[in-house]
Scaffold this motif. Structure first.
Motif, PDB file in Angstrom:
ATOM      1  N   ARG A 138     -13.798  11.354   3.405  1.00  0.00           N
ATOM      2  CA  ARG A 138     -12.434  11.043   3.175  1.00  0.00           C
ATOM      3  C   ARG A 138     -12.021  10.620   2.378  1.00  0.00           C
ATOM      4  O   ARG A 138     -11.344  11.091   1.564  1.00  0.00           O
ATOM      5  N   ASN A 139     -13.001  10.361   1.393  1.00  0.00           N
ATOM      6  CA  ASN A 139     -12.842  10.190  -0.193  1.00  0.00           C
ATOM      7  C   ASN A 139     -12.671  11.191  -0.929  1.00  0.00           C
ATOM      8  O   ASN A 139     -12.054  11.343  -1.931  1.00  0.00           O
ATOM      9  N   ASN A 167     -20.653   5.537  10.084  1.00  0.00           N
ATOM     10  CA  ASN A 167     -18.815   4.959   9.175  1.00  0.00           C
ATOM     11  C   ASN A 167     -18.921   5.173   7.803  1.00  0.00           C
ATOM     12  O   ASN A 167     -18.710   5.730   7.249  1.00  0.00           O
ATOM     13  N   GLY A 168     -19.998   5.047   7.041  1.00  0.00           N
ATOM     14  CA  GLY A 168     -20.065   5.535   5.655  1.00  0.00           C
ATOM     15  C   GLY A 168     -20.331   6.093   5.116  1.00  0.00           C
ATOM     16  O   GLY A 168     -19.392   7.427   4.304  1.00  0.00           O
ATOM     17  N   ARG A 174     -16.138   7.632   5.648  1.00  0.00           N
ATOM     18  CA  ARG A 174     -15.985   6.747   4.377  1.00  0.00           C
ATOM     19  C   ARG A 174     -15.991   7.843   3.010  1.00  0.00           C
ATOM     20  O   ARG A 174     -15.365   8.265   2.588  1.00  0.00           O
ATOM     21  N   TYR A 175     -17.195   8.872   2.565  1.00  0.00           N
ATOM     22  CA  TYR A 175     -17.682  10.096   2.075  1.00  0.00           C
ATOM     23  C   TYR A 175     -16.627  10.800   2.244  1.00  0.00           C
ATOM     24  O   TYR A 175     -16.171  11.209   1.374  1.00  0.00           O
TER      25      TYR A 175
END
Length: 56
Positions: free
Chosen positions: A50-51, A43-44, A47-48
């Motif tokens: 996507r950012n 999940n991290g 997120r990375y």
């Protein structure tokens, strides 16, 4: 993502193995903790990514 589904599948197999007494409670608990850690990492990373995509 496929990775999260694969982790869920591992946990499902572990639960099935426990129900058939192929593994003990300690092993199941270790697998659960490992799966939780893997999901946090996945999940991290999602997120990375996507950012990074939003910054472009």
């Amino acid at each position: 993502m496929n990775a999260r589904g694969s982790v869920a599948e591992i946990l499902d197999h572990a639960l099935e193995a426990k129900s058939w007494d192929y593994i003990d409670d300690a092993t199941l608990n270790r697998i659960r903790k490992d799966c939780e850690k893997c999901l946090q990492l996945i999940n991290g990373y999602i997120r990375y990514l996507r950012n990074q995509n939003e910054r472009q």
